[in-house]
Write a protein that holds these residues in place. Structure first.
Motif, PDB file in Angstrom:
ATOM      1  N   ARG A  46       0.874  -1.600  -0.236  1.00 51.42           N
ATOM      2  CA  ARG A  46      -0.069   0.156   0.029  1.00 51.42           C
ATOM      3  C   ARG A  46       0.740   1.026   0.123  1.00 51.42           C
ATOM      4  N   SER A  49       2.808   2.925   4.096  1.00 50.18           N
ATOM      5  CA  SER A  49       2.426   2.231   4.420  1.00 50.18           C
ATOM      6  C   SER A  49       2.244   2.460   6.076  1.00 50.18           C
ATOM      7  N   GLU A  54      -2.204   4.795   3.818  1.00 49.52           N
ATOM      8  CA  GLU A  54      -2.006   3.886   2.592  1.00 49.52           C
ATOM      9  C   GLU A  54      -2.883   4.559   1.298  1.00 49.52           C
ATOM     10  N   HIS A  55      -2.590   3.981   0.422  1.00 48.86           N
ATOM     11  CA  HIS A  55      -2.795   4.150  -0.659  1.00 48.86           C
ATOM     12  C   HIS A  55      -3.328   5.472  -1.376  1.00 48.86           C
ATOM     13  N   SER A  59       2.773   7.792   0.074  1.00 51.05           N
ATOM     14  CA  SER A  59       2.642   7.116   0.108  1.00 51.05           C
ATOM     15  C   SER A  59       3.326   5.911  -0.498  1.00 51.05           C
ATOM     16  N   HIS A  87      -8.080   0.124   0.020  1.00 50.29           N
ATOM     17  CA  HIS A  87      -7.891  -1.052   1.108  1.00 50.29           C
ATOM     18  C   HIS A  87      -9.412  -1.979   0.319  1.00 50.29           C
ATOM     19  N   THR A  94     -10.634   5.149   6.070  1.00 42.62           N
ATOM     20  CA  THR A  94      -9.845   5.571   4.834  1.00 42.62           C
ATOM     21  C   THR A  94      -9.673   6.725   4.768  1.00 42.62           C
ATOM     22  N   GLU A 137      -5.209   7.733   7.730  1.00 45.93           N
ATOM     23  CA  GLU A 137      -4.773   7.264   8.677  1.00 45.93           C
ATOM     24  C   GLU A 137      -5.743   6.062   9.267  1.00 45.93           C
ATOM     25  N   ASN A 146       1.191   9.213  11.728  1.00 49.17           N
ATOM     26  CA  ASN A 146       0.706   9.440  10.493  1.00 49.17           C
ATOM     27  C   ASN A 146      -0.480   9.660  10.419  1.00 49.17           C
ATOM     28  N   ASP A 353       5.408  -3.281   4.848  1.00 49.17           N
ATOM     29  CA  ASP A 353       4.919  -1.520   5.437  1.00 49.17           C
ATOM     30  C   ASP A 353       5.813   0.189   5.305  1.00 49.17           C
TER      31      ASP A 353
END
Length: 367
Positions: A46, A49, A54-55, A59, A87, A94, A137, A146, A353
């Motif tokens: 991801r 992350s 993430e994504h 990142s 995700h 997210t 996050e 994060n 990660d």
């Protein structure tokens, strides 16, 4: 020497220094630009992350700059059929959608692959609507640092990720691949938003639909991968993901059947590798300590396939008991040593990660 360097490096990571610092050149031996490398792959799970929500493009870019060979976007669909990276298709954890009054009426309860889920879903939003949201996050209690990036980054499209890949390859003068996963392909097909056709078209449009392209396409559903190969003529390398228990949704065969000698031989007709839960490569003992490697890596290699286990994280709670440091579940443990153990078990790469930890572990394992 290795122990002392690990302590120093992990101290820097804990202080957040590695997020901005470049990877030390002497610790990494990248292949020359345009040259293939046979080293195990570091796959940015991801993106990075462990250091950014993430994504997000931020990142993915950080993962590449920390040394990842591939970055991994999970792909879902918008209401208007655009592939985006999340995700899950349920995005309340997210993105900031739960706090956005204009989307309050979109909250819904659905059954996704047999599981009842309540929240907000990408398939109920157009791309234009999704672009008004901002990423947050997903594990704020684990990765509190994060959260300072919450609200800064958009949800990226798959094409935006491919554009980033192209830019970073030119800027960093090395090959950086993409490793997309189709999320809930059976579900999306059932609602008229099948992932296969737009994914295949994106690969063709970007000249990536070939076995030599820096691409792996992964899925937990063997039927999805077979469809990509046979119907949509995807010639980029395909990887079958496998959990430690259960089986693919809607498939009577358990993952264990696919990972048997006969199952691997069958898979090898249309996939290039497997992505097993890491416990299928080295299980943990009853007391939670790291056990002895299974035959899975050797069996997959015998069938002509690579092995890329998931997911490697630095926090104690994700590590075997004998690789933890102290009692804080969110403190960093002996993450480098864990990855070294898996490299020495013969894996061809791993999902992490924290790409910089993955680079160091690969470096140490090769010495």
């Amino acid at each position: 020497m290795a122990d002392r360097r690990q302590v120093l490096r992990m101290g820097a990571l804990a202080a957040g220094a590695a997020i901005a610092a470049p990877v030390i050149a002497s610790e990494v031996a990248f292949a020359a630009p345009g040259k293939p490398s046979n080293r195990p792959l570091v796959i940015g799970h991801r993106g990075a992350s462990g250091y950014r929500p993430e994504h997000t493009l931020a990142s993915y870019e950080l993962a590449a700059r920390l040394g990842a060979d591939f970055v991994e976007p999970d792909l879902v669909s918008t209401k208007d059929g655009v592939l985006v990276a999340r995700h899950e298709n349920e995005i309340s954890g997210t993105t900031d959608i739960a706090s956005r009054a204009e989307f309050a009426g979109r909250k819904a309860t659905k059954v996704i692959d047999g599981v009842t889920v309540t929240g907000w879903f990408t398939e109920d939003l157009t791309l234009a609507e999704l672009k008004t949201l901002r990423a947050v996050e997903r594990l704020p209690a684990v990765r509190q640092r994060n959260t300072i990036y919450n609200g800064l980054f958009e949800v990226p499209t798959f094409q935006e990720i491919l554009d980033l890949q192209d830019r970073l390859c030119k800027e960093l003068r090395r090959e950086i691949g993409v490793y997309p996963e189709t999320k809930h392909p059976s579900y999306f097909r059932s609602i008229g938003l099948a992932l296969e056709a737009p994914l295949a078209e994106a690969l063709r449009h970007n000249n990536l639909n070939k076995p030599t392209a820096p691409v792996f396409v992964q899925s937990f559903e063997a039927n999805n991968l077979r469809d990509l190969h046979d119907v949509h003529k995807v010639r980029a390398r395909l990887v079958f993901l496998a959990s430690a228990a259960g089986g693919p949704f809607g498939d009577p065969r358990p993952y264990a059947s696919y990972l048997s000698a006969d199952g691997l031989k069958e898979l090898s007709r249309f996939v290039s590798g497997i992505g097993p839960d890491k416990s299928l490569v080295i299980p943990r003992r009853a007391d939670g300590t790291l056990g002895t490697p299974t035959s899975l890596v050797a069996d997959a290699h015998a069938a002509g396939m690579v092995v890329h286990p998931y997911t490697f994280r630095a926090e104690n709670q994700f590590l075997p008991v004998d690789y933890r440091t102290g009692t804080d579940p969110n403190a960093y443990g002996r993450a480098i040593d864990e990855q070294v153990a898996f490299h020495r078990a013969g894996v061809d790469g791993l999902f992490t990660d924290m790409a910089d930890i993955g680079v160091l572990a690969r470096d140490f394992a090769g010495r």
